[in-house]
Design an enzyme around this catalytic site. Structure first.
Site, PDB file in Angstrom:
ATOM      1  N   CYS A 127       0.827  -1.219   0.000  1.00 14.73           N
ATOM      2  CA  CYS A 127       0.000   0.000   0.000  1.00 14.73           C
ATOM      3  C   CYS A 127       0.852   1.256   0.000  1.00 14.73           C
ATOM      4  CB  CYS A 127      -0.931   0.007   1.205  1.00 14.73           C
ATOM      5  SG  CYS A 127      -2.002  -1.429   1.265  1.00 14.73           S
TER       6      CYS A 127
ATOM      7  N   CYS B 125     -14.543  -0.723   6.474  1.00 16.11           N
ATOM      8  CA  CYS B 125     -13.553  -1.162   5.495  1.00 16.11           C
ATOM      9  C   CYS B 125     -13.533  -0.217   4.301  1.00 16.11           C
ATOM     10  CB  CYS B 125     -13.909  -2.556   4.985  1.00 16.11           C
ATOM     11  SG  CYS B 125     -14.135  -3.771   6.289  1.00 16.11           S
TER      12      CYS B 125
ATOM     13  N   LYS C  43     -11.073   5.415   3.107  1.00 16.18           N
ATOM     14  CA  LYS C  43     -12.445   4.998   3.401  1.00 16.18           C
ATOM     15  C   LYS C  43     -13.433   5.534   2.369  1.00 16.18           C
ATOM     16  CE  LYS C  43     -15.635   3.038   5.281  1.00 16.18           C
ATOM     17  NZ  LYS C  43     -16.238   3.114   4.009  1.00 16.18           N
TER      18      LYS C  43
ATOM     19  N   HIS D 296      -9.250   3.338  -2.305  1.00 15.60           N
ATOM     20  CA  HIS D 296      -7.889   2.838  -2.074  1.00 15.60           C
ATOM     21  C   HIS D 296      -7.390   1.962  -3.226  1.00 15.60           C
ATOM     22  CE1 HIS D 296      -4.286   1.567  -0.209  1.00 15.60           C
ATOM     23  NE2 HIS D 296      -4.717   0.465   0.376  1.00 15.60           N
TER      24      HIS D 296
END
Lengths: 396, 469
Positions: free
Chosen positions: A83, A205, A336, A340
């Site tokens: 990430c 998530c 969020k 992402h």
């Protein structure tokens, strides 16, 4: 060791609309992000000396970038740190410019998560049976339970605490035109959502997102040739943990209780030291932090030094990290709500701070923006992180 | 004299009530049967039974491992070699698989006995497991249960001497399963009982007793395989055994008929209650019959150490409905679309087999620090290549944190993850057979050998944890 502070400027940035960009291949996302950044910096392909391209699953070699941009014979490197891949591209480009090897470089991050067919960071990959196959939601859920246990927060209360973070980020996303989600939600919605991995529900998530982001870097002394409102890199840290931090002697190992992200602590210390930050809670004016799950953001408040250890709850409840709070966090919605796309997130974070410093953040514009922190955290708490922290700020 | 030195069992935690099966087919039903979970098969059950049997016996003394089953997960690949690594036995064991017959368990016991008696081996573990299936809705589906039993045959310190073995071979098409068929088939019952089981059982047991020089009255317990409970009692009666005192209480209505392991499972249950001096007549069945005469010795108390049938029988969890049972049996596909993990290459599974199958960590010779999986460099003192492998499979751990991953691929159930603290090392482990509501931080876990899902259904095996049974 010399500090990277004020040696490199960001003179242009670009970011695609994040979301389910089913119709766009990765090359198309790269073209959109890089073109916006080059137009913003008023540079052309011929001006570029070198490039770094960060992605987790978007293809191998720097050729993914040159193919998209139709560039010939440039030194291009594909980098990957999960990430943190976009910040890794930034870090590599940054040091190359700082050493004088190149004048102008492009750093790019891109990802097509929607091409994997899975959700919530549960990508299929080869595994070693002894290391287990614990996906991100489960690993962060295990950390959430430890955090609640350690600080005497019952699980329902903990879920409500995490819900407040989801509500904040979703609200901020409504003010960001390029965000994946632009819909405000309530605490009740978060609390009642289907469980992904107890205690994390659907709204705890981050979504599965496609997107790309890019920045043009140059030596600080050249920056004013391109624009007046360039920004400067103040510090850059990276800490890569071990896959087996969960193993080992249990006693006397604070890195094994999952209530603090040690790699993030280490990476932020590197970056803060270079930037001259001694009190991040006071000196940092805006932060884009890794919030793949709401618990990630909660613990990051403490790991990045924004809240005292064990006290993030009080700051969440007082609204300290909201747009009008003492230290606004994830002003564009974060992972969020903004989404992402794994390898693109780090430069998206810098893009938000860049816009805030330049006063171009529209309805979510903050006042008096100075030092900003972008923080990415790959991996997961039970298996080692790749944590990267960039500090940027306005030109002198 | 050669005989049984130790014994163990494995019965899956999950049971289904016969009335639940009855509901699905508009009929009734009494009792229950044991059934494998989605991550269990004959190999996994055989490992857990073998480990239960081995107990505190020195694994270095074991020089043979025989596996018996009609439901081996592989047609071609030796399971006893896999079990040898999983149970942490020496490389120089004699490993053999016995298959193709419901008598495979007793065939393997006879082979082990012959091998030990001849001096070729000293200590041979025979582990038998089966998880056969009847066609849904058929009487066979009701009758067949899943389970495993393991018996160590040795030439010293035996808990029961094997006084004699008597076998007959018999050709009949009574029960069969062709190569590509997952269900057991039978000819009509009148024929297969009259001319099959009953005739052969009476012939073999009568012949055996005559050959051994014993009569029914000399036998403390008669233990045998039978296709169902009715004929089990009938055969015992015809042989002259008293129902009340001389016949082992069978497991038909609690575990079900576990095929090649059924006779051994009942024998293990019998040994758990036996006392020195007891004579036991044990008979198996399947294309013939093997009859064993055993005499229990005063070492029997020491041999009763593991969980055995008694503990595993008592520790159970009822499956809530027939659909869940079908999913566990892979007769219904998993209802949730998920991405299975990519199967590890055979090269990795091979070179790291001690970590994966053997559940070994590494303990630093310099500072004593333990790591799992095995690492070349110690994370505490950084010494290189200075470690000794340590086995974790027979240690207990405590739950440090846990969660169920509803998006994860579990091959029929969502994976339940724990961060598990052993005394010296922490590991990321799945918890088998458990629901989130049943587990809390601090709970004790023990280890169990299980199957892991993979992208093309080639089984991958390793260790999980479970709540202590």
């Amino acid at each position: 060791m010399e500090s990277i502070k004020d040696k490199v400027a960001i003179i242009g940035m670009g970011c695609t609309k994040f979301g389910e960009n089913f119709s766009q291949p990765i090359s198309s996302l790269i073209i959109d992000a890089v073109s916006e950044a080059m137009e913003d910096a008023k540079v052309e392909s011929k001006d570029i000396n070198a490039a770094w391209f960060g992605t987790l699953m978007g293809g191998i070699t720097g050729g993914v970038l040159t193919e998209a941009m139709q560039w010939d014979n440039l030194p291009v490197t594909r980098v990957e740190n999960n990430c943190a891949s976009a910040l890794e591209a930034l870090r590599n480009g940054l040091f190359a410019v700082a050493c004088g090897a190149y004048d102008i470089v492009v750093v790019v991050g891109a990802e097509k998560c929607k091409d994997t067919g899975t959700g919530s960071l549960t990508f299929p990959y080869g595994y070693h049976p002894s290391y287990g196959y614990m996906q991100a939601p489960a690993a962060y859920a295990a950390a959430a339970l430890r955090y609640f246990e350690k600080y005497g927060i019952d699980v329902e209360e903990g879920k409500r605490l995490m819900a407040k973070i989801a509500v904040k980020n979703h609200y901020n996303g409504t003010l960001a035109p390029k965000a994946h989600f632009k819909k405000a939600i309530t605490e009740e919605t978060v609390m009642k959502a289907p469980i992904i991995s107890w205690p994390l529900g659907l709204f705890d998530c981050c979504p599965t997102t496609d997107g790309a982001s890019a920045a043009i870097l140059c030596r600080a002394d050249l920056a004013s040739k391109f624009r007046d409102d360039y920004i400067l890199v103040k510090g850059m840290g990276l800490a890569v943990g071990r896959r087996d931090v969960y193993s080992g002697r249990i006693k006397d190992r604070d890195d094994s209780d999952y209530t603090i992200w040690n790699e993030t602590v280490a990476a932020s210390k590197q970056a803060y030291d270079q930037a001259g930050i001694t009190d991040p809670r006071d000196q940092v004016t805006i932060a884009s932090v890794h919030d793949c799950f709401t618990i990630t953001e909660l613990i990051n408040y403490e790991s990045l030094g924004f809240s005292p250890i064990g006290k993030a709850k009080e700051d969440v409840e007082s609204g300290f990290f909201e747009l009008d709070g003492g230290l606004p966090v994830n002003t564009d919605g974060g992972l969020k709500a903004f989404g992402h796309p794994v390898g693109a997130s780090g430069l998206r974070m810098v893009y938000e701070i860049y816009q805030q410093i330049q006063g171009k953040a529209g309805k979510r514009q903050l006042k008096n923006v100075d030092l900003g922190v972008a923080h990415c955290q790959g991996g997961n708490p039970t298996g080692g992180f790749q944590a990267s922290v960039a500090v940027v700020g306005p030109r002198d | 004299m050669a005989g049984i030195k130790s014994f163990g069992a494995y019965i899956p935690l999950h049971r289904i009530a016969q009335k639940e099966i009855g509901k699905a087919w508009n009929s009734g039903g009494k009792g229950e049967k044991a059934t494998v979970g989605p991550d269990e098969d004959s190999l996994t059950m055989a490992v857990d039974a073998a480990v239960d049997c081995i107990g505190n016996n020195d694994r270095g003394d074991i020089d043979g491992l025989f596996f018996a089953s009609t439901t081996s997960p592989f047609m071609e690949k030796q399971m006893s070699a896999t079990i040898g690594v999983a149970a942490d036995l020496n490389r120089n064991i004699s490993s053999m698989d016995f298959s193709g017959s419901l008598r495979a368990g007793s065939n393997a016991l006879k082979a082990a006995f012959d091998s030990v008696k001849s001096g070729s081996n000293k200590n041979v573990v025979v582990t038998a497991a089966d998880c056969r299936m009847g066609v849904p809705g058929s009487p066979a589906e009701r009758a067949l249960g899943d389970g495993a039993a393991a018996i160590m045959i040795s030439d010293t310190d035996v808990a029961a001497n094997i006084e004699g073995i008597y076998s007959i071979s018999d050709e009949i098409m009574d029960n069969w399963r062709e190569v590509d068929d997952q269900f057991v088939h039978s000819w009509e019952e009148r024929f297969i009982i009259t001319e099959g089981y009953m005739r052969v059982m009476i012939e073999a047991c009568s012949g055996a007793m005559k050959s051994f020089g014993v009569e029914a009255k000399d036998i403390a317990k008669f233990v045998s395989y039978a296709p169902n409970e009715r004929v089990y009692w009938q055969a015992a009666g015809k042989l002259g055994f008293d129902y009340e005192t001389q016949v082992q209480m069978p497991l038909f209505s609690t575990v079900g008929n576990t095929g090649a392991s059924f006779g051994m499972l009942q024998l293990v249950a019998c040994l758990e209650e036996a006392k020195a001096g007891d004579k036991i007549l044990f008979a198996s069945y399947g294309s013939g019959c093997d009859v064993f005469l055993l005499e229990v010795t005063d070492k029997i108390a020491e041999a009763k150490g593991g969980k055995g049938v008694s503990t595993y029988l008592e520790s159970k969890k009822m499956i809530s409905n027939y659909n869940q049972y079908l999913t566990f049996k892979k007769l219904l596909p998993d209802s949730v679309e998920r991405m299975p993990p990519i199967r590890p290459p055979a090269t990795i599974s091979w070179r790291d087999q001690n970590s994966i199958l053997g559940f070994k960590g590494s303990k630093c010779n310099k500072c004593g620090h333990v790591q799992y999986p095995v690492h070349r460099i110690c994370s505490e003192c950084f010494s290189k290549d200075e470690s000794t492998e340590v086995r974790l499979s027979d240690l207990n751990a405590k739950v440090f944190s846990c969660t169920v991953d509803n998006l994860g691929y579990g091959g029929g159930a969502s994976p339940f993850w724990a961060i598990a603290d052993f005394e010296e090392v922490r590991a990321r482990l799945q918890i088998a057979d458990a629901d989130l509501t049943e587990v809390k931080i601090g709970d004790s876990l023990e280890m169990t050998f299980r199957k892991f899902p993979s992208d093309n259904d080639i089984p991958v095996y390793g260790w999980k944890s479970r709540l202590v049974r």
